[in-house]
Structures are given as C-alpha cells and as structure tokens.
Motif scaffolding. Sequence first.
Motif, short mmCIF file in Angstrom:
data_model
loop_
_atom_site.label_atom_id
_atom_site.label_comp_id
_atom_site.label_asym_id
_atom_site.label_seq_id
_atom_site.Cartn_x
_atom_site.Cartn_y
_atom_site.Cartn_z
N MET A 59 -11.76 -0.67 13.08
CA MET A 59 -11.16 0.04 11.94
C MET A 59 -12.24 0.73 11.09
O MET A 59 -13.38 0.83 11.50
N GLY A 60 -11.87 1.15 9.91
CA GLY A 60 -12.84 1.77 9.00
C GLY A 60 -12.38 3.06 8.36
O GLY A 60 -13.11 3.67 7.60
N ARG A 61 -11.17 3.52 8.75
CA ARG A 61 -10.66 4.82 8.28
C ARG A 61 -11.69 5.92 8.52
O ARG A 61 -12.23 6.01 9.61
N HIS A 90 -5.74 -5.27 13.46
CA HIS A 90 -5.69 -6.11 12.26
C HIS A 90 -6.37 -7.46 12.42
O HIS A 90 -6.49 -8.20 11.43
N THR A 100 -12.40 -3.78 0.14
CA THR A 100 -12.00 -3.13 1.38
C THR A 100 -12.88 -3.60 2.54
O THR A 100 -14.09 -3.75 2.38
N ILE A 101 -12.25 -3.81 3.69
CA ILE A 101 -13.06 -4.15 4.87
C ILE A 101 -13.86 -2.92 5.30
O ILE A 101 -14.85 -3.04 6.00
N ASP A 102 -13.41 -1.72 4.88
CA ASP A 102 -14.05 -0.48 5.35
C ASP A 102 -15.42 -0.21 4.70
O ASP A 102 -16.18 0.61 5.20
N GLU A 125 -12.23 3.96 14.47
CA GLU A 125 -10.92 4.62 14.60
C GLU A 125 -10.96 6.06 14.07
O GLU A 125 -10.16 6.90 14.48
N ARG A 147 -9.00 -7.95 9.93
CA ARG A 147 -8.68 -8.16 8.51
C ARG A 147 -8.14 -9.55 8.23
O ARG A 147 -8.01 -9.94 7.07
N ASN A 193 0.83 -1.22 0.00
CA ASN A 193 0.00 0.00 0.00
C ASN A 193 0.86 1.26 0.00
O ASN A 193 0.41 2.31 0.43
N ARG A 219 -1.90 7.14 9.04
CA ARG A 219 -2.44 6.02 9.81
C ARG A 219 -3.27 6.51 10.98
O ARG A 219 -2.81 7.34 11.78
O1 F6P Z 1 -8.39 0.18 4.71
C1 F6P Z 1 -8.31 -0.95 5.50
C2 F6P Z 1 -7.65 -0.65 6.81
O2 F6P Z 1 -7.62 -1.83 7.57
C3 F6P Z 1 -8.26 0.51 7.60
O3 F6P Z 1 -9.45 0.14 8.25
C4 F6P Z 1 -7.10 0.87 8.51
O4 F6P Z 1 -7.17 2.22 8.94
C5 F6P Z 1 -5.91 0.66 7.62
O5 F6P Z 1 -6.30 -0.23 6.61
C6 F6P Z 1 -4.71 0.12 8.35
O6 F6P Z 1 -3.66 0.08 7.46
P1 F6P Z 1 -2.30 -0.68 7.76
O7 F6P Z 1 -2.55 -2.14 7.58
O8 F6P Z 1 -1.38 -0.12 6.75
O9 F6P Z 1 -1.91 -0.36 9.17
#
Ligand code: F6P
Length: 372
Positions: free
Chosen positions: A191-193, A296, A147-149, A244, A299, A83, A268
């Motif tokens: 999570m969820g951004r 995580h 996306t999980i979001d 978050e 995910r 990413n 982040r």
């Molecule tokens: O976009 C998916 C996600 O899991 C978000 O919910 C979270 O903020 C971000 O990715 C975390 O990213 P990383 O795995 O880079 O810490």
Amino acid sequence: MMEIKNSKPFKGRIAILTGGGDCPGLNAVVRGVVKTAITQYGWEVFGIYDGFKGLVENRYVHLGFKEIKNILSKGGTILGTSNRDNPFHYPIELDGETIYKNRSSVAIKNLEQLDVDALIVVGGDGTQSIGHEFAKLGVNVVGVPKTIDNDLKATSFTFGFDTAINISMEAIDRLHTTAESHERVMIVEVMGRNAGWIALYAGLAGNAQVILIPEIPYSVEKIVEKIRERYRRGQKYALIVVAEGAFPKEGGISYIEDGADGLARPKRLGGAGQRLLEELKAYDSSYDIRLTILGHLQRGGTPTAADRILGTAFGVKAVELVTQRKFSEMVSLTKGEITSVPLAEAVGNIKLIKEDDPMILAARSIDLSFGD
Ligand code: F6P
C-alpha cells in the motif's frame, strides 16, 4: 497532578475522534490522551464514535480507565472510524440516491452540547483537513497525525508505518524461499497511496532487488535488464516490491474504484502489481512470475513497539497542547522531538520521497533497482 497556570478557566473536558483508515497505534493515542487527562489534570475525556460521522450523529462514550484497559496492544481503533463522512460534504441517502449536504453546523452544535475545551482529531491528511476546516470556524482543534503511508508532510514519521513495513518485510522474507526454490520472479504489491514509503522501507529491509515507487516512474526494459543480470550471475530469482501507486513511464496510477462521490471518498488504488506482471510477461515470457497483494494485512493486527511508543507520546502531547490552549496545531515528530506545527502547514500536500532521500541513495549504493 499538574497545575495549569492560565487565567481563563478550563472546563476540564476533552473530546477525541479517530478518522480515516484504521491504523496500528490508534489505541495507543486514545490511551495516552485518557491517562494523561485523568492522572495529570483530573480532566474528563469523551470518545466520539466512528470519526466525524459520530460527531454529526452525536454518538460518543465517556472514556475512563475501564474503557482503555488492555488496548495498547490492540490494532484498529476502539472508537471506530469512517473515511467517507466529511461533515462539510456529508452523504445522505434519499430515495435510493446519495446526495451531499453540509452538516458542519450540526457537528459544531453537538460539540458545544458536550461542552469540551477541545476536540482532538486523530487521522491522516483527509481527517486533518476536515479538522482544519472546523478550526477555521472557531472549534478548538488539536490534530494527531496517523497513517501507515507515512505521507504527512509536517511530521518525519507517523505511527502505523513501522507496523506496516514490518508486516511487509516478513511477507517478502517468506516469499524469498519460494522465489529461490522455484527460480521465480515474485512481485509483492504494498500500500502507500501516492507515496512509496512503505515500498522503499519494506523493500530495503526485505532484500528486494527491485523497488517501484510512484516518485520514480519505471521502465519495464530496465526491470528486465536487472532480472537478466541476476540470472546470468546464477541468482535465478528476483523479488520486486511494487507500491500500489507506482506506474510505468508511459502510464498513470492504476485505480480499481473511481471515488465517484468526489470529496467524500478518495479514489481507490489497485492493480499496479497485476499490470506489472502482464508488462513483464509481454516483454519476456521466459520468466515464471507470481504476484502477491498484501492489502489490508499491512494495516491490521498488533502494533510494533515503535508504533505503541510513538502513539502514546503523540497522545500525551495532544493533551499538553490543549492545556496550553495551543489550538489549530498538529502534533508532530520533527528531528526526533515531539513538537507541534500549525494545522494550516500540515494539510494539503502530501510528503513524497525525494530523489536524494538518504534511503534512495543507500538503496542505489547496494545496487537495488528502481526500474529507472
Ligand atoms: O491510507 C491508508 C491506506 O491503507 C492506503 O495505503 C490504501 O490505499 C487505502 O488506505 C485503502 O483504503 P481502504 O481501506 O478504504 O480500502
């Protein structure tokens, strides 16, 4: 095998990559693409390793039945992902420093050498935006949303979301027992951004009393009011799900890392749960409060049935779009149908929860608080 009616001959070769954060259901897409391409059209599929990084570095694998054996139930992605490797703003280490260069022409050259009809790009908003940039340069791109979001605007749901909310729901269920036994307030950060989909759905399914999402800035006073009301009624515990990206009316989103490398990597998020815990304690110190950050865990691991099915259907549709030469499109789930939308319409803005979303209204009807 399906016959393709088209005047222009096909090469019968497809490339696929997975970009952005890993997500349950990605392997279902890869498997769906490979199986459809081979069994329905007799085509070949090449998997690019590690997202766009592998495209710049020309690393790929030929995907046959052997490579996709037993991957449907596996989380993550067999292709690997990245990413932070946007070919248009590509990080390069030079004398101990990171500099950024446009390596898109290298990526295109590598793709030309692979001699494929199209590149299937599986990823979230960031990955689809990069796919769209390549499409504008003439690459035949088909997007598959992941996306999980669940925050991609051109699709009702993305695979990965169902697994994330089920994992979160189970965690909330487990925290209930400790909350009740110890008469505690338990905060769960999910999570969820910048979107509150995971918090809303997991909170509803897990029977939380307070759900805090970025779309509805909260007031600590209102949350404490809700907790006090419960304690007065003899229910001396509370479960709060905080996204978050949630923030108080007088504050902003909490970040743990700046994303100093600009476009290459998003900022982040983190700290929303800890901030809330401190705010609640400062407002009323009489409650015993604990915080759990799911991180995580949401995910990882095996995808739910819904995510395996959606991922498979998206993979099948992506190949169909290639055979129809319907490029610069992203597969989408709209009104229960697997269809597609132009990439230009799919990228850029994320899908936030509207205040009249049916699930917000349902939650309010059962007296759930959003802290507003
Ligand atoms: O976009 C998916 C996600 O899991 C978000 O919910 C979270 O903020 C971000 O990715 C975390 O990213 P990383 O795995 O880079 O810490």
